[in-house]
Design an enzyme around this catalytic site. Structure first.
Site, PDB file in Angstrom:
ATOM      1  CG  ASP A  80      -0.167  -0.216   2.395  1.00 10.28           C
ATOM      2  OD1 ASP A  80       0.799  -0.944   2.682  1.00 10.28           O
ATOM      3  OD2 ASP A  80      -0.636   0.775   3.418  1.00 10.28           O
ATOM      4  CD  GLU A 141       4.212   0.329   6.945  1.00 16.35           C
ATOM      5  OE1 GLU A 141       5.064   0.450   7.831  1.00 16.35           O
ATOM      6  OE2 GLU A 141       3.719   1.229   6.091  1.00 16.35           O
TER       7      GLU A 141
END
Length: 381
Positions: A80, A141
């Site tokens: 991400d 994350e």
């Protein structure tokens, strides 16, 4: 042996072109399935067995494994990115752009650029490894770390070592601080400002909260100290304050958001208990209702033995002394699964989360050789 830069750029371009923003604000949050499915296809072509672990709607972790048995190496990264403002970029954030030997693109250094390095390094080994190579590609994350939390629920894997490819300039990181973000809410009672006795001013109570927490952070800085960090003690930041609605009205509600960065040895539950004691004292003497709630699930501090095998090996291969950093990663979750863990990858954290994020070509080939050497050490013994 050198990395094929043409293939590296082509693969990174494809990953950058797949939006995978994660954010606590739902209007910006999106899934990562396109990224992990692309990675799974590439790793399957190299003989890896790939499993997608669902984490939330539209979000999953990739677990790619080649070889079996105990030991081996885990190579881990998140898929991400943070949200972005395209108007601040000199080029399209979703189109990889090569300028001045730098590859620009959203997530190029933090941290999609790590995965093509791993692919290239793995492709150089034609034989079956004697100990497994495991590649992890996680979700979320940048927001909740729920991807890493989901991995931790799978139990001890038996792997010997793990490398998380966050941007560290290819210097091994053996230690980082933890992070807590908390919201403290104060409820007083409203009244006309001409007579303070008509209400309980939440801002007045907030002033006492700030004073007590300031004393607490000074006390914690004296009690906990970890050399190696630029700031050697834990820190508490008062980052956001809301309260009141008019100058002539006694404020009945105030809210404070704090950020706490713990050094190794100081766990989040103990910090929360210390803060709770402060707030309870103030509530008892003022009569205000004070509550505290997490803005994120805490990430604990991380520390690996600087003299351990992995840190020593990575320092030798990179020709760089192991360092400590202030930002948090998924390292404590992997370490909790029983493997020696470091953070080490190409690029600089200084350009992460910034417009015109980029990864330097000069670190690509070096990163390829580092990863290849680590795979050879742990998986082809």
């Amino acid at each position: 042996m050198k990395i094929d830069l043409t293939q590296y750029q082509a693969q990174l371009a494809q990953l950058v072109a797949s939006p995978s923003v994660s954010c606590t604000d739902k209007q910006y949050d999106m899934g990562n399935l396109a990224v992990v499915e692309t990675l799974a296809n590439w790793f399957e072509q190299l003989g890896f067995k790939c499993q997608l672990q669902p984490v939330a709607e539209g979000k999953a972790n990739l677990i790619a494994t080649k070889g079996s048995g105990p030991g081996g190496l885990v190579l881990s990264g998140h898929t991400d990115t943070v949200p972005f403002d395209a108007d601040l970029w000199a080029s399209d954030p979703f189109k990889l752009d090569l300028r001045n030997d730098l590859l620009f693109g959203l997530g190029s250094t933090d941290m999609k650029g790590f995965f093509p390095l791993v692919l290239a390094a793995c492709a150089t080994f034609k034989d079956e490894p004697s100990a497994p190579i495991t590649v992890l590609a996680t979700c979320d994350e940048e927001s909740s770390m729920n991807g890493a939390r989901a991995l931790s629920e799978l139990g001890n894997w038996g792997a010997k070592a793990a490398v998380i490819g966050e941007p560290t300039g290819l210097k091994p990181v053996y230690m980082h601080k933890g992070i807590m973000m908390e919201s403290i809410t104060i409820h007083g009672s409203a009244g006309h400002s001409s007579n303070p006795a008509l209400g309980l001013n939440a801002i007045d109570v907030l002033a006492q909260v700030l004073a007590e927490l300031t004393a607490l952070k000074a006390d914690l800085a004296q009690r906990y100290n970890e050399h190696g960090f630029e700031v050697t003690h834990p820190t508490m930041n008062f980052g956001c304050v809301h309260g009141g609605d008019n100058p002539n009205r006694i404020c009945d509600h105030a809210e404070l958001h704090i950020d706490f960065r713990a050094t190794p040895g100081l766990v989040s539950t103990n910090v929360r208990a210390e803060i709770d004691k402060c707030l309870q004292r103030i509530a008892n003497r003022t009569g205000a209702k004070i509550s505290i709630a997490p803005l994120i699930t805490p990430v604990e501090p991380f520390k690996e033995a600087k003299t351990g095998e992995l840190v020593t090996l990575a320092s030798g291969l990179s020709e760089a002394e192991a360092i400590a950093v202030g930002f948090a990663t998924e390292a404590p979750f992997l370490q909790a699964l029983g493997m020696q863990t470091i953070v080490m990858g190409p690029g600089s954290i200084d350009v992460a989360h910034q417009p015109d994020e980029h990864i330097p070509l000069a670190q690509v080939d070096k990163g390829f050789h580092l990863i290849r050497s680590l795979i050879n050490h742990y998986c082809f013994v």
